[in-house]
Enzyme design. Structure first.
Site, PDB file in Angstrom:
ATOM      1  N   TYR A 136      41.399  38.278  38.691  1.00  0.00           N
ATOM      2  CA  TYR A 136      42.832  38.010  38.633  1.00  0.00           C
ATOM      3  C   TYR A 136      43.546  38.864  37.592  1.00  0.00           C
ATOM      4  O   TYR A 136      44.657  38.559  37.211  1.00  0.00           O
ATOM      5  CB  TYR A 136      43.047  36.525  38.319  1.00  0.00           C
ATOM      6  CG  TYR A 136      42.280  35.649  39.266  1.00  0.00           C
ATOM      7  CD1 TYR A 136      42.693  35.487  40.583  1.00  0.00           C
ATOM      8  CD2 TYR A 136      41.118  35.019  38.860  1.00  0.00           C
ATOM      9  CE1 TYR A 136      41.979  34.709  41.467  1.00  0.00           C
ATOM     10  CE2 TYR A 136      40.403  34.232  39.742  1.00  0.00           C
ATOM     11  CZ  TYR A 136      40.836  34.081  41.046  1.00  0.00           C
ATOM     12  OH  TYR A 136      40.133  33.322  41.919  1.00  0.00           O
TER      13      TYR A 136
ATOM     14  N   ASP B 127      35.032  30.492  42.618  1.00  0.00           N
ATOM     15  CA  ASP B 127      34.490  31.629  41.874  1.00  0.00           C
ATOM     16  C   ASP B 127      33.688  31.159  40.663  1.00  0.00           C
ATOM     17  O   ASP B 127      33.783  31.726  39.591  1.00  0.00           O
ATOM     18  CB  ASP B 127      35.651  32.541  41.426  1.00  0.00           C
ATOM     19  CG  ASP B 127      35.163  33.910  40.943  1.00  0.00           C
ATOM     20  OD1 ASP B 127      34.020  34.296  41.291  1.00  0.00           O
ATOM     21  OD2 ASP B 127      35.897  34.573  40.205  1.00  0.00           O
TER      22      ASP B 127
END
Length: 298
Positions: free
Chosen positions: A20, A140
């Site tokens: 991210y 994740d």
């Protein structure tokens, strides 16, 4: 949402980059406390932030009311307009100095005592059960985004950055580190909360082994390494909505899990196998895992 992160938070160091973007350790100019900053660039329309982002942030803020001990705290959310089409959303989390990877690496030989692994796993499952009960799938999970405080408290991080899902919605396969990926993700089948249980099973084994259980170099290689341990699933168990066929793999029969994780107890091995179950519908849930006899040992 507060307006500008740059005004209130002073970056001190780069902690690392993830799926991210870059994560910074920063200091809150008002309180002096350290925080972790994670910024996400969001495409905006004429109405400002897309509704989906506003909803996700609202859900994360709502989770804060529960103040769960095993979930990293979201302190603040800041939005900065970069261009007419892009807004930078910065999530401000509490800062924890080490992750589970560092914690395992630092453990003196021969590794963590069994009672400590049991305690870490119980906290991990508590955090996961909390997220899943709030319809959040992590997607994740890996040792790098499980934080461990100096007092040994486990805190799950990075969960708010995966798409929030409605409980049974199929997700597009994206993110997730290969070694901790569930078979249904590797096969690009539909998936939901059981993907996090698979990842946690991989991490459970790694706490004993001090090295990852499945180190594949591609999706197919990763699946092959999984089947060497749990055996090749039957044609009946193979998902129907995937392009890769069961016949693409060598027929492995399952081997005792203790061949791969020799230090694990009998009940620990039983729980691990329930987590590393190929069929996601038969995989144990976080809530049921907490009732497993493994957590009553010792």
């Amino acid at each position: 949402m507060a307006q500008d992160a740059a005004v209130q938070y002073e970056p001190v160091a780069e902690i690392g980059g993830g799926a991210y973007g870059t994560v910074y350790k920063a200091r809150d100019r008002q309180s002096g406390q350290f925080v972790a900053l994670k910024s996400v660039r969001v495409q905006t329309d004429q109405d400002g932030l897309p509704l989906s982002t506003v909803r996700e942030v609202a859900l994360l803020k709502r989770l804060e009311q529960f103040d769960h001990p095993n979930v990293v705290k979201l302190m603040d959310v800041c939005a900065t307009l970069r261009t007419d089409h892009e807004t930078k959303v910065t999530l401000v989390f509490e800062h924890v100095d080490q992750d589970l990877k560092t914690y395992l690496d630092k453990a003196p030989s021969p590794g963590l005592p069994a009672s400590q692994i049991q305690d870490l796993m119980q906290q991990l499952m508590c955090g996961l059960a909390f997220l899943h009960s709030n319809c959040i799938i992590h997607r994740d999970l890996k040792p790098e985004n499980i934080l461990v405080t100096s007092r040994g408290q486990v805190k799950l991080a990075d969960f708010g950055l995966a798409r929030i899902y409605s409980c049974h919605m199929a997700l597009t396969p994206v993110v997730v580190t290969l070694w901790y990926r569930a078979p249904e993700v590797l096969l690009q089948s539909t998936y939901a909360t059981p993907v996090d249980i698979w990842s946690t099973g991989c991490i459970f084994a790694e706490m004993f082994r001090r090295k990852p259980l499945f180190c594949g170099e591609s999706e197919v290689d990763q699946l092959g390494k999984i089947f060497e341990v749990i055996g090749l699933p039957t044609e009946e168990d193979w998902p129907t909505d995937v392009t890769l066929s069961q016949r693409n793999f060598s027929p492995f029969s399952n081997r005792p899990i203790t061949d791969f994780v020799p230090e694990i107890s009998h009940q620990g091995a039983d729980l691990l196998l329930e987590m590393l179950t190929f069929d996601p519908l038969r995989r144990i849930s976080a809530l049921n895992a907490l009732d497993h006899l493994y957590f009553q040992e010792g």
